[in-house]
Scaffold this motif. Sequence first.
Motif, PDB file in Angstrom:
ATOM      1  N   ALA A 148      12.366  -4.410   7.397  1.00 21.64           N
ATOM      2  CA  ALA A 148      13.132  -3.239   7.825  1.00 21.64           C
ATOM      3  C   ALA A 148      13.053  -2.132   6.782  1.00 21.64           C
ATOM      4  O   ALA A 148      13.186  -2.375   5.577  1.00 21.64           O
ATOM      5  CB  ALA A 148      14.592  -3.635   8.063  1.00 21.64           C
ATOM      6  N   GLY A 149      12.807  -0.927   7.232  1.00 22.23           N
ATOM      7  CA  GLY A 149      12.734   0.214   6.329  1.00 22.23           C
ATOM      8  C   GLY A 149      11.403   0.363   5.621  1.00 22.23           C
ATOM      9  O   GLY A 149      11.297   1.146   4.668  1.00 22.23           O
ATOM     10  N   ARG A 150      10.364  -0.353   6.074  1.00 20.51           N
ATOM     11  CA  ARG A 150       9.085  -0.268   5.362  1.00 20.51           C
ATOM     12  C   ARG A 150       8.490   1.135   5.419  1.00 20.51           C
ATOM     13  O   ARG A 150       7.824   1.565   4.473  1.00 20.51           O
ATOM     14  CB  ARG A 150       8.096  -1.294   5.907  1.00 20.51           C
ATOM     15  N   GLU A 151       8.737   1.846   6.490  1.00 25.29           N
ATOM     16  CA  GLU A 151       8.217   3.221   6.589  1.00 25.29           C
ATOM     17  C   GLU A 151       8.827   4.108   5.509  1.00 25.29           C
ATOM     18  O   GLU A 151       8.138   4.935   4.905  1.00 25.29           O
ATOM     19  CB  GLU A 151       8.512   3.802   7.974  1.00 25.29           C
ATOM     20  N   ALA A 152      10.111   3.930   5.252  1.00 21.32           N
ATOM     21  CA  ALA A 152      10.786   4.744   4.243  1.00 21.32           C
ATOM     22  C   ALA A 152      10.313   4.399   2.826  1.00 21.32           C
ATOM     23  O   ALA A 152      10.369   5.242   1.921  1.00 21.32           O
ATOM     24  CB  ALA A 152      12.299   4.554   4.344  1.00 21.32           C
ATOM     25  N   LYS A 153       9.850   3.180   2.637  1.00 18.87           N
ATOM     26  CA  LYS A 153       9.403   2.734   1.308  1.00 18.87           C
ATOM     27  C   LYS A 153       7.916   2.994   1.075  1.00 18.87           C
ATOM     28  O   LYS A 153       7.423   2.805  -0.043  1.00 18.87           O
ATOM     29  CB  LYS A 153       9.684   1.234   1.154  1.00 18.87           C
ATOM     30  N   LEU A 154       7.206   3.425   2.111  1.00 16.88           N
ATOM     31  CA  LEU A 154       5.748   3.565   2.017  1.00 16.88           C
ATOM     32  C   LEU A 154       5.347   4.602   0.974  1.00 16.88           C
ATOM     33  O   LEU A 154       4.397   4.384   0.211  1.00 16.88           O
ATOM     34  CB  LEU A 154       5.172   3.929   3.384  1.00 16.88           C
ATOM     35  N   GLU A 155       6.045   5.725   0.927  1.00 16.58           N
ATOM     36  CA  GLU A 155       5.684   6.774  -0.032  1.00 16.58           C
ATOM     37  C   GLU A 155       5.784   6.256  -1.460  1.00 16.58           C
ATOM     38  O   GLU A 155       4.914   6.547  -2.304  1.00 16.58           O
ATOM     39  CB  GLU A 155       6.570   8.000   0.150  1.00 16.58           C
ATOM     40  N   GLY A 156       6.823   5.478  -1.733  1.00 12.84           N
ATOM     41  CA  GLY A 156       6.973   4.903  -3.062  1.00 12.84           C
ATOM     42  C   GLY A 156       5.834   3.947  -3.399  1.00 12.84           C
ATOM     43  O   GLY A 156       5.346   3.921  -4.543  1.00 12.84           O
ATOM     44  N   PHE A 157       5.412   3.175  -2.419  1.00 10.85           N
ATOM     45  CA  PHE A 157       4.286   2.263  -2.638  1.00 10.85           C
ATOM     46  C   PHE A 157       3.022   3.052  -2.960  1.00 10.85           C
ATOM     47  O   PHE A 157       2.294   2.731  -3.913  1.00 10.85           O
ATOM     48  CB  PHE A 157       4.068   1.394  -1.406  1.00 10.85           C
ATOM     49  N   ARG A 158       2.758   4.078  -2.177  1.00 11.96           N
ATOM     50  CA  ARG A 158       1.551   4.876  -2.419  1.00 11.96           C
ATOM     51  C   ARG A 158       1.611   5.583  -3.770  1.00 11.96           C
ATOM     52  O   ARG A 158       0.594   5.705  -4.468  1.00 11.96           O
ATOM     53  CB  ARG A 158       1.353   5.876  -1.278  1.00 11.96           C
ATOM     54  N   THR A 159       2.785   6.013  -4.165  1.00  8.64           N
ATOM     55  CA  THR A 159       2.944   6.632  -5.479  1.00  8.64           C
ATOM     56  C   THR A 159       2.628   5.643  -6.594  1.00  8.64           C
ATOM     57  O   THR A 159       2.053   6.010  -7.626  1.00  8.64           O
ATOM     58  CB  THR A 159       4.373   7.172  -5.648  1.00  8.64           C
ATOM     59  N   SER A 160       2.978   4.381  -6.379  1.00  5.72           N
ATOM     60  CA  SER A 160       2.735   3.359  -7.404  1.00  5.72           C
ATOM     61  C   SER A 160       1.250   3.120  -7.658  1.00  5.72           C
ATOM     62  O   SER A 160       0.882   2.501  -8.665  1.00  5.72           O
ATOM     63  CB  SER A 160       3.404   2.039  -6.990  1.00  5.72           C
ATOM     64  N   LEU A 161       0.396   3.621  -6.773  1.00 13.72           N
ATOM     65  CA  LEU A 161      -1.045   3.461  -6.932  1.00 13.72           C
ATOM     66  C   LEU A 161      -1.652   4.523  -7.836  1.00 13.72           C
ATOM     67  O   LEU A 161      -2.875   4.536  -8.042  1.00 13.72           O
ATOM     68  CB  LEU A 161      -1.731   3.511  -5.567  1.00 13.72           C
ATOM     69  N   ALA A 162      -0.842   5.397  -8.398  1.00  7.80           N
ATOM     70  CA  ALA A 162      -1.352   6.503  -9.219  1.00  7.80           C
ATOM     71  C   ALA A 162      -2.260   6.046 -10.360  1.00  7.80           C
ATOM     72  O   ALA A 162      -3.276   6.703 -10.628  1.00  7.80           O
ATOM     73  CB  ALA A 162      -0.190   7.334  -9.752  1.00  7.80           C
ATOM     74  N   PRO A 163      -1.969   4.944 -11.060  1.00  8.89           N
ATOM     75  CA  PRO A 163      -2.897   4.524 -12.119  1.00  8.89           C
ATOM     76  C   PRO A 163      -4.306   4.263 -11.596  1.00  8.89           C
ATOM     77  O   PRO A 163      -5.291   4.623 -12.248  1.00  8.89           O
ATOM     78  CB  PRO A 163      -2.248   3.244 -12.658  1.00  8.89           C
ATOM     79  N   LEU A 164      -4.414   3.665 -10.428  1.00 10.65           N
ATOM     80  CA  LEU A 164      -5.730   3.447  -9.832  1.00 10.65           C
ATOM     81  C   LEU A 164      -6.337   4.771  -9.376  1.00 10.65           C
ATOM     82  O   LEU A 164      -7.516   5.053  -9.614  1.00 10.65           O
ATOM     83  CB  LEU A 164      -5.622   2.515  -8.629  1.00 10.65           C
ATOM     84  N   ARG A 165      -5.531   5.570  -8.714  1.00  7.53           N
ATOM     85  CA  ARG A 165      -6.016   6.823  -8.128  1.00  7.53           C
ATOM     86  C   ARG A 165      -6.640   7.711  -9.202  1.00  7.53           C
ATOM     87  O   ARG A 165      -7.740   8.264  -9.014  1.00  7.53           O
ATOM     88  CB  ARG A 165      -4.844   7.521  -7.437  1.00  7.53           C
TER      89      ARG A 165
END
Length: 230
Positions: A148-165
């Motif tokens: 529940a609420g995975r859509e709302a947490k998606l932006e935070g997950f994508r932000t956490s990929l910044a070291p790779l990006r």
Amino acid sequence: MTILLYDLVGSDERRPFSPHCWKTAFALAHKDLSFETVPTRFTEIAGIQEGAAKSVPVIRDGDRVVRDSFAIALYLEEAYPDRPTLFAGEGGKAMARFVERWSQLTLHPFIGEAALMDIHGMLGPADQTYFRESREARFGKALEEVPAGREAKLEGFRTSLAPLRTLFWHQPFIGGDGPLFSDYIVAGALQWARVASPFPFLAPDDPVAEWFARCLDLHDGLGRSVPAAA
């Protein structure tokens, strides 16, 4: 002798989904070693090699049985030094240990929660019972409540990929000009998400998605041999 890889599957044996098993499959292919997969369901793990392990992946290479994806990679590097390296030296091993901890602490929690019901849907009845009981005990709530609420947490997950990006602004792989085991650690996590769930974990124009596409193309398209969840 062909190496056996005990690989986690659900009701469809053609769709292995474990991130750790995918790490090992990529590592075996990187080493250019012949291997056969043994489709293994959650409730069958205890029977692997007369109870040799409580989790997968497990490989059998002749008389040797090795469990745990990192231990398997270390074994392959030592047993087959004439094949392409997975680590490129001790520094690469240390880097891979860091990447593994980062992946398991940053990527795995969100993917595991967001894809939980999708994974449950991949399983047969006996495995569904096991999965529900074990995961509800782990999360302390009904299985259906976890994503529940995975859509709302998606932006935070994508932000956490910044070291790779930002890394991929400078080089095509975590390992540099070509992949190393560190790449397979992260690719295994994202392949878990890709195979198990249609949820859009990555934005299509993300450099991480572009890197992941390069990983899927490696080894004659090994990663693409299993279609993405629809």
